[in-house]
Write an enzyme that holds these catalytic residues in place. Sequence first.
Site, short mmCIF file in Angstrom:
data_model
loop_
_atom_site.label_atom_id
_atom_site.label_comp_id
_atom_site.label_asym_id
_atom_site.label_seq_id
_atom_site.Cartn_x
_atom_site.Cartn_y
_atom_site.Cartn_z
N TYR A 163 0.70 -1.28 -0.01
CA TYR A 163 0.03 0.01 -0.08
C TYR A 163 0.93 1.14 0.02
CZ TYR A 163 -3.56 3.47 1.52
OH TYR A 163 -4.34 4.53 1.88
N LYS A 167 1.11 4.30 -2.91
CA LYS A 167 0.99 5.81 -2.68
C LYS A 167 2.16 6.57 -2.62
CE LYS A 167 -3.42 5.47 -1.54
NZ LYS A 167 -4.20 5.86 -2.41
#
Length: 266
Positions: A163, A167
């Site tokens: 994740y 990002k």
Amino acid sequence: MNAPTPAVDYSRLFRLDGRTVVVVGAGSGIGREAAQALAAQGAHVVVADYSPEGAEATAALIAERGGVAEAYELNVLDDDAVEAAAERFGTASALVFTAATNVRKRMDDYSMDEFDRVVNLNLRASFQLIRRFGRRFADNGGGSIIGFASIRAQVVEPGQGVYAATKAGLVQLAKTAAAEYGASGVRVNVVAPGVVETPLTGQIRANEEWYRAYAEKSALGRWARPDELAGAVVFLASDASTFVTGSTVSVDGGWTAIDGRFTPPA
């Protein structure tokens, strides 16, 4: 000799009257709040979401408050669908996208299917949205593209590797797009929230100790509400940010600004 500075009507700095804004992921959470805030400033909001029910519900909320919105079903993992959306709404003044997913596992425990699921939605789909809308905005004289990164683009913890990588990748994609489309009047920025009470953080909120630890880490001592991200979106979509591009706007309650491990006595 420099040209005179035109008079600015500061009372309308954040107004979006006569403009169309596409909000992808507006069926719930941060996207829904952003869509409502943009409509309140006069924008015609395209409420785009994978869930047609969610999109319709958000459009109905906006209509109840006197705003103008239309629901639009969009699967951002479908390249043809993204291309069609960009073609249909390429004359909009702004694009906002919030859709993301997470699989909280340590790297050794990740399957490649899970890796692909997170990367495809968080990064690949973002890449497609940015470049498809960016090209059309450029052809039409400009626009604003607003993505959603995270504090995890800067700081991580066990179980957040994939994740966080997506990002951080989104931040760099936004900077690159800002460089490539800037001469055509297209601005590209990201908002970086801290911990927000949305469905994506349900696993944390279900654990009282975990929830409390996250609250205590921020300078404000609490989690964010989804509506507290909406102001940053309005800012980046409006004339209040005409010289802001390639930037990350942190809305994290001070999470990345402070150490947070110990408050000394002096």
